[in-house]
Design an enzyme around this catalytic site. Structure first.
Site, PDB file in Angstrom:
ATOM      1  N   GLU A 280       0.846  -1.218   0.000  1.00 12.01           N
ATOM      2  CA  GLU A 280       0.000   0.000   0.000  1.00 12.01           C
ATOM      3  C   GLU A 280       0.869   1.251   0.000  1.00 12.01           C
ATOM      4  O   GLU A 280       0.544   2.239  -0.662  1.00 12.01           O
ATOM      5  CB  GLU A 280      -0.945   0.016   1.206  1.00 12.01           C
ATOM      6  CG  GLU A 280      -2.008  -1.063   1.173  1.00 12.01           C
ATOM      7  CD  GLU A 280      -2.838  -1.073  -0.101  1.00 12.01           C
ATOM      8  OE1 GLU A 280      -3.260  -0.002  -0.557  1.00 12.01           O
ATOM      9  OE2 GLU A 280      -3.055  -2.171  -0.658  1.00 12.01           O
ATOM     10  N   TRP A 283       1.574   1.896  -3.357  1.00  9.11           N
ATOM     11  CA  TRP A 283       0.517   2.603  -4.111  1.00  9.11           C
ATOM     12  C   TRP A 283       0.702   4.111  -4.021  1.00  9.11           C
ATOM     13  O   TRP A 283       0.406   4.855  -4.951  1.00  9.11           O
ATOM     14  CB  TRP A 283      -0.875   2.217  -3.579  1.00  9.11           C
ATOM     15  CG  TRP A 283      -1.419   0.985  -4.235  1.00  9.11           C
ATOM     16  CD1 TRP A 283      -1.389  -0.281  -3.746  1.00  9.11           C
ATOM     17  CD2 TRP A 283      -2.085   0.892  -5.520  1.00  9.11           C
ATOM     18  NE1 TRP A 283      -1.986  -1.150  -4.632  1.00  9.11           N
ATOM     19  CE2 TRP A 283      -2.414  -0.455  -5.718  1.00  9.11           C
ATOM     20  CE3 TRP A 283      -2.408   1.822  -6.506  1.00  9.11           C
ATOM     21  CZ2 TRP A 283      -3.068  -0.903  -6.873  1.00  9.11           C
ATOM     22  CZ3 TRP A 283      -3.061   1.387  -7.652  1.00  9.11           C
ATOM     23  CH2 TRP A 283      -3.380   0.039  -7.826  1.00  9.11           C
ATOM     24  N   TRP A 311     -21.473  13.221 -18.196  1.00 14.29           N
ATOM     25  CA  TRP A 311     -21.682  13.487 -16.771  1.00 14.29           C
ATOM     26  C   TRP A 311     -22.974  14.282 -16.595  1.00 14.29           C
ATOM     27  O   TRP A 311     -23.273  15.164 -17.392  1.00 14.29           O
ATOM     28  CB  TRP A 311     -20.531  14.297 -16.185  1.00 14.29           C
ATOM     29  CG  TRP A 311     -19.180  13.648 -16.273  1.00 14.29           C
ATOM     30  CD1 TRP A 311     -18.111  14.107 -16.976  1.00 14.29           C
ATOM     31  CD2 TRP A 311     -18.751  12.437 -15.630  1.00 14.29           C
ATOM     32  NE1 TRP A 311     -17.031  13.263 -16.815  1.00 14.29           N
ATOM     33  CE2 TRP A 311     -17.395  12.230 -15.996  1.00 14.29           C
ATOM     34  CE3 TRP A 311     -19.359  11.505 -14.794  1.00 14.29           C
ATOM     35  CZ2 TRP A 311     -16.650  11.139 -15.541  1.00 14.29           C
ATOM     36  CZ3 TRP A 311     -18.609  10.428 -14.350  1.00 14.29           C
ATOM     37  CH2 TRP A 311     -17.291  10.247 -14.716  1.00 14.29           C
ATOM     38  N   ASN A 346     -10.165   3.635   3.231  1.00 11.97           N
ATOM     39  CA  ASN A 346      -9.979   3.413   1.790  1.00 11.97           C
ATOM     40  C   ASN A 346     -11.180   2.722   1.140  1.00 11.97           C
ATOM     41  O   ASN A 346     -11.623   3.091   0.060  1.00 11.97           O
ATOM     42  CB  ASN A 346      -8.712   2.589   1.548  1.00 11.97           C
ATOM     43  CG  ASN A 346      -8.445   2.392   0.066  1.00 11.97           C
ATOM     44  OD1 ASN A 346      -8.293   3.350  -0.671  1.00 11.97           O
ATOM     45  ND2 ASN A 346      -8.440   1.138  -0.374  1.00 11.97           N
ATOM     46  N   TRP A 364     -15.805  12.907 -11.839  1.00 13.37           N
ATOM     47  CA  TRP A 364     -14.891  12.572 -10.734  1.00 13.37           C
ATOM     48  C   TRP A 364     -14.158  13.802 -10.208  1.00 13.37           C
ATOM     49  O   TRP A 364     -13.787  13.868  -9.037  1.00 13.37           O
ATOM     50  CB  TRP A 364     -13.889  11.493 -11.160  1.00 13.37           C
ATOM     51  CG  TRP A 364     -12.933  11.888 -12.258  1.00 13.37           C
ATOM     52  CD1 TRP A 364     -13.096  11.687 -13.599  1.00 13.37           C
ATOM     53  CD2 TRP A 364     -11.661  12.547 -12.113  1.00 13.37           C
ATOM     54  NE1 TRP A 364     -12.020  12.184 -14.297  1.00 13.37           N
ATOM     55  CE2 TRP A 364     -11.125  12.705 -13.407  1.00 13.37           C
ATOM     56  CE3 TRP A 364     -10.929  13.010 -11.032  1.00 13.37           C
ATOM     57  CZ2 TRP A 364      -9.886  13.322 -13.649  1.00 13.37           C
ATOM     58  CZ3 TRP A 364      -9.695  13.627 -11.261  1.00 13.37           C
ATOM     59  CH2 TRP A 364      -9.195  13.775 -12.554  1.00 13.37           C
ATOM     60  N   TRP A 387      -9.436   8.659  -7.556  1.00 10.96           N
ATOM     61  CA  TRP A 387     -10.686   9.019  -8.243  1.00 10.96           C
ATOM     62  C   TRP A 387     -10.704   8.503  -9.672  1.00 10.96           C
ATOM     63  O   TRP A 387     -11.712   7.987 -10.146  1.00 10.96           O
ATOM     64  CB  TRP A 387     -10.906  10.543  -8.197  1.00 10.96           C
ATOM     65  CG  TRP A 387     -11.526  10.947  -6.899  1.00 10.96           C
ATOM     66  CD1 TRP A 387     -10.887  11.349  -5.771  1.00 10.96           C
ATOM     67  CD2 TRP A 387     -12.932  10.922  -6.582  1.00 10.96           C
ATOM     68  NE1 TRP A 387     -11.790  11.588  -4.768  1.00 10.96           N
ATOM     69  CE2 TRP A 387     -13.057  11.340  -5.234  1.00 10.96           C
ATOM     70  CE3 TRP A 387     -14.088  10.591  -7.282  1.00 10.96           C
ATOM     71  CZ2 TRP A 387     -14.295  11.442  -4.586  1.00 10.96           C
ATOM     72  CZ3 TRP A 387     -15.314  10.695  -6.640  1.00 10.96           C
ATOM     73  CH2 TRP A 387     -15.413  11.107  -5.314  1.00 10.96           C
TER      74      TRP A 387
HETATM   75  P1  FAD Z   1      -3.022   2.155   5.201  1.00 13.43           P
HETATM   76  O1  FAD Z   1      -3.914   1.105   4.685  1.00 13.43           O
HETATM   77  O2  FAD Z   1      -2.505   2.005   6.567  1.00 13.43           O
HETATM   78  O3  FAD Z   1      -1.809   2.285   4.161  1.00 13.43           O
HETATM   79  C1  FAD Z   1      -0.536   2.828   4.523  1.00 13.43           C
HETATM   80  C2  FAD Z   1      -0.204   4.011   3.625  1.00 13.43           C
HETATM   81  O4  FAD Z   1      -0.133   3.595   2.275  1.00 13.43           O
HETATM   82  C3  FAD Z   1      -1.248   5.114   3.657  1.00 13.43           C
HETATM   83  O5  FAD Z   1      -1.061   5.976   4.748  1.00 13.43           O
HETATM   84  C4  FAD Z   1      -1.031   5.789   2.315  1.00 13.43           C
HETATM   85  O6  FAD Z   1       0.031   6.706   2.345  1.00 13.43           O
HETATM   86  C5  FAD Z   1      -0.637   4.626   1.420  1.00 13.43           C
HETATM   87  N1  FAD Z   1      -1.818   4.114   0.710  1.00 13.43           N
HETATM   88  C6  FAD Z   1      -2.685   3.173   1.122  1.00 13.43           C
HETATM   89  N2  FAD Z   1      -3.617   2.922   0.170  1.00 13.43           N
HETATM   90  C7  FAD Z   1      -3.319   3.748  -0.855  1.00 13.43           C
HETATM   91  C8  FAD Z   1      -3.894   3.970  -2.138  1.00 13.43           C
HETATM   92  N3  FAD Z   1      -4.961   3.273  -2.562  1.00 13.43           N
HETATM   93  N4  FAD Z   1      -3.349   4.902  -2.944  1.00 13.43           N
HETATM   94  C9  FAD Z   1      -2.254   5.608  -2.552  1.00 13.43           C
HETATM   95  N5  FAD Z   1      -1.653   5.433  -1.356  1.00 13.43           N
HETATM   96  C10 FAD Z   1      -2.175   4.519  -0.519  1.00 13.43           C
HETATM   97  N6  FAD Z   1      -4.693   8.777   0.007  1.00 13.43           N
HETATM   98  C11 FAD Z   1      -4.122   9.906   0.470  1.00 13.43           C
HETATM   99  O7  FAD Z   1      -3.108   9.837   1.180  1.00 13.43           O
HETATM  100  N7  FAD Z   1      -4.635  11.132   0.148  1.00 13.43           N
HETATM  101  C12 FAD Z   1      -5.735  11.276  -0.639  1.00 13.43           C
HETATM  102  O8  FAD Z   1      -6.144  12.408  -0.919  1.00 13.43           O
HETATM  103  C13 FAD Z   1      -6.378  10.101  -1.106  1.00 13.43           C
HETATM  104  N8  FAD Z   1      -7.514  10.176  -1.839  1.00 13.43           N
HETATM  105  C14 FAD Z   1      -8.122   9.020  -2.273  1.00 13.43           C
HETATM  106  C15 FAD Z   1      -9.296   9.115  -3.044  1.00 13.43           C
HETATM  107  C16 FAD Z   1      -9.942   7.965  -3.488  1.00 13.43           C
HETATM  108  C17 FAD Z   1     -11.199   8.080  -4.310  1.00 13.43           C
HETATM  109  C18 FAD Z   1      -9.403   6.702  -3.165  1.00 13.43           C
HETATM  110  C19 FAD Z   1     -10.086   5.449  -3.637  1.00 13.43           C
HETATM  111  C20 FAD Z   1      -8.237   6.600  -2.428  1.00 13.43           C
HETATM  112  C21 FAD Z   1      -7.581   7.746  -1.966  1.00 13.43           C
HETATM  113  N9  FAD Z   1      -6.406   7.681  -1.176  1.00 13.43           N
HETATM  114  C22 FAD Z   1      -5.806   8.830  -0.753  1.00 13.43           C
HETATM  115  C23 FAD Z   1      -5.754   6.390  -0.907  1.00 13.43           C
HETATM  116  C24 FAD Z   1      -6.173   5.678   0.397  1.00 13.43           C
HETATM  117  O9  FAD Z   1      -7.567   5.659   0.519  1.00 13.43           O
HETATM  118  C25 FAD Z   1      -5.570   6.321   1.646  1.00 13.43           C
HETATM  119  O10 FAD Z   1      -4.192   6.517   1.470  1.00 13.43           O
HETATM  120  C26 FAD Z   1      -5.780   5.424   2.866  1.00 13.43           C
HETATM  121  O11 FAD Z   1      -7.149   5.216   3.080  1.00 13.43           O
HETATM  122  C27 FAD Z   1      -5.149   6.073   4.076  1.00 13.43           C
HETATM  123  O12 FAD Z   1      -5.427   5.338   5.223  1.00 13.43           O
HETATM  124  P2  FAD Z   1      -4.271   4.630   6.039  1.00 13.43           P
HETATM  125  O13 FAD Z   1      -3.170   5.603   6.282  1.00 13.43           O
HETATM  126  O14 FAD Z   1      -4.897   3.999   7.216  1.00 13.43           O
HETATM  127  O15 FAD Z   1      -3.776   3.554   5.007  1.00 13.43           O
END
Ligand code: FAD
Length: 483
Positions: A280, A283, A311, A346, A364, A387
């Site tokens: 993650e 990602w 849209w 997420n 979006w 998005w």
């Molecule tokens: P954990 O599951 O603990 O993951 C650890 C770290 O990995 C996160 O802190 C984050 O930095 C990174 N990470 C995890 N999942 C993703 C992912 N899918 N994409 C990119 N990085 C990821 N993340 C943001 O940081 N900022 C945003 O503005 C953002 N907008 C999003 C919008 C949409 C529509 C979606 C579907 C996802 C978005 N994300 C965003 C990604 C993700 O949802 C969040 O990073 C995650 O929910 C953060 O929670 P956590 O720190 O507990 O993640």
């Protein structure tokens, strides 16, 4: 030219440990830590870093903590307002600094600012040096065999692992040289980052911005990391790290994260929980990679064929979505949680984004804007990629026919309805079987729970089944058009 004074310009690297720009300045006799708030409406302020109210709340507290941490080591943060090149040049002239250091930012506006500042400072005879501090690898270093950027995550992740993710972590300075009190600037309060109306009041119950807060959170998460792959999708559990705002503001670095996970699990990449967590973090790198190589995706569909999507952008649907009044409980719970805490799980982000873009056919970009304003972790690369992925217009996107069913998603990922009941308390007394789709509930269940649809809780703003069919039709047409 004396190199005895160095300005260290902090932006998205609000930490003292593993901070390459600060570390490289440690050989200087004097170090002046600088934060600059760019003028409202300027190019520098247009990027995701400063765009939203929730981010500004975080920034205020993170700067306050950074200043406290610097003071504990004999230094302090000087804060300023203005165009970065002008402020840095003025400060260099005032203090006799010969060098300016900073850690690079990779968003389009951040890159433009860095280039302009570097050129301007060098023209004035100053040493301007930028460092890699916010990602494991910079996007120009992770390319495929043809030298092109990756558009699909799995091969990108393999390439990132091949580059190596175990990278040296720089130590935290124990002591720093003092900063002359005569250097004028703003106070953190006078930067005016906190909202006028305290809608962010509740955030402090959820978050502790700053380096120490990041580590507290990370350490408690590391204890549970072995279950991450099982709990990460559950809306009702605290199954993820919630490190995203700390990572966004650079209060902890991805290099530190990998090193800490490895210290606990040397075989992290072979263990389900830790491996999934590191993936993650991958990602996050992938999002930065996409926005760096395809900067137009901040506003344009990565896949231009989707420019023809019809849209609808119904303002009533958008308002209901923003305020958690769609009549679809899991969507409303997620949107209300976002407003109250500045964060969303997420899985919930995917559900609400799919509902907005596919069921409601809202562009979006409108959803992404709302997220940028309300998330404490608002991060242009991750948000844009997220998005576009859900809308089906981006890299490695969800297939167009994948439309999340919010009722089934709720049943699966919030099985006891704990998450919904917490954020949509007017439905709390409904039995589980009625909670996820109250419009299908028996009248006596609604009555007993004190729920009157259209009065105490909205009827669905859109019919999930027919809107799904309409969306499938719209996306299918685009697909056919492509042939
Ligand atoms: P954990 O599951 O603990 O993951 C650890 C770290 O990995 C996160 O802190 C984050 O930095 C990174 N990470 C995890 N999942 C993703 C992912 N899918 N994409 C990119 N990085 C990821 N993340 C943001 O940081 N900022 C945003 O503005 C953002 N907008 C999003 C919008 C949409 C529509 C979606 C579907 C996802 C978005 N994300 C965003 C990604 C993700 O949802 C969040 O990073 C995650 O929910 C953060 O929670 P956590 O720190 O507990 O993640």
């Amino acid at each position: 030219m004396s190199t005895s004074t160095t300005l260290v310009w902090f932006r998205q690297d609000l930490r003292l440990a593993d901070n390459p720009a600060l570390d490289a300045a440690l050989t200087s006799k004097h170090i002046i830590p600088v934060y600059i708030l760019p003028p409202e409406g300027s190019d520098e302020s247009r990027d995701g870093f400063l765009r939203g109210g929730a981010s500004r709340w975080w920034l205020h507290h993170s700067l306050t903590t950074l200043d406290r941490d610097l003071r504990a080591r004999g230094s302090r943060l000087t804060t300023h307002r203005g165009k970065p090149d002008e402020v840095l040049a003025r400060l260099a002239a005032e203090t006799g600094a010969a060098a300016v250091h900073w850690n690079r930012r990779l968003e389009p506006a951040g890159i433009a600012t860095d280039r302009a500042v570097k050129q301007s400072l060098r023209e004035q005879g100053l040493t301007a040096q930028s460092f890699a501090g916010n990602y494991l690898h910079e996007p120009w270093n992770v390319l495929n065999k043809q030298g092109s950027p990756y558009k699909v995550f799995t091969p990108y992740w393999k390439a990132l692992l091949a580059e190596g993710i175990d990278l040296p972590v720089l130590p935290e300075p124990e002591k720093l040289p003092g900063v002359d009190e005569a250097i004028e600037g703003e106070t953190i309060n006078s930067l005016g980052l906190l909202p006028q109306l305290d809608w962010a009041e509740g955030f402090a119950d959820w978050w502790t911005p700053g380096e120490a807060g990041a580590w507290d959170r990370f350490e408690s998460f590391v204890d549970d990391i072995s279950h991450y792959h099982e709990t990460r999708n559950r809306l009702d559990l605290d199954g993820t790290s919630r490190l995203s705002p700390h990572l966004h503001f650079g209060e902890i670095s991805p290099r530190q994260i990998v090193a800490r996970v490895r210290s606990e699990y040397p075989d992290a990449l072979d263990k389900k929980g830790p491996e999934h967590f590191l993936r993650e973090v991958g990602w996050r790198e992938f999002g930065a990679n996409l926005l760096y190589h395809f900067p137009q995706t901040e506003t344009d569909n990565l896949d231009a064929r989707f420019d023809r999507l019809p849209w609808r952008n119904d303002p009533d649907h958008i308002a209901a979505w923003q305020h958690g009044q769609t009549g679809i409980p899991v969507v409303d719970a997620a949107m209300r949680a976002l407003w109250a805490t500045g964060w969303m799980h997420n899985r919930a982000r995917m559900i609400v984004a799919s509902f907005l873009t596919k069921n409601c056919l809202v562009d979006w970009r409108l959803g992404a804007d709302w997220f940028m304003d309300t998330l404490v972790d608002a991060d242009l690369p991750s948000n844009t990629a997220g998005w576009q992925w859900v809308a089906g217009t981006g890299a490695d996107a969800a297939p167009y026919f994948r439309i999340f069913n919010p009722v089934l998603q709720g049943e699966k990922f919030d099985p006891d309805g704990t998450f919904i009941r917490r954020w949509v308390p007017e439905l709390a007394d409904l039995p589980d079987k009625a909670l996820f789709a109250p419009w299908e509930a028996k009248p006596e269940n609604l009555h007993q729970a004190g729920v009157t649809l259209g009065k105490t809780y909205p009827r669905p703003i859109i019919d999930l089944k027919t809107s799904r069919e309409v969306a499938l039709g719209a996306f299918q047409q685009i697909k056919e058009y492509q042939r």
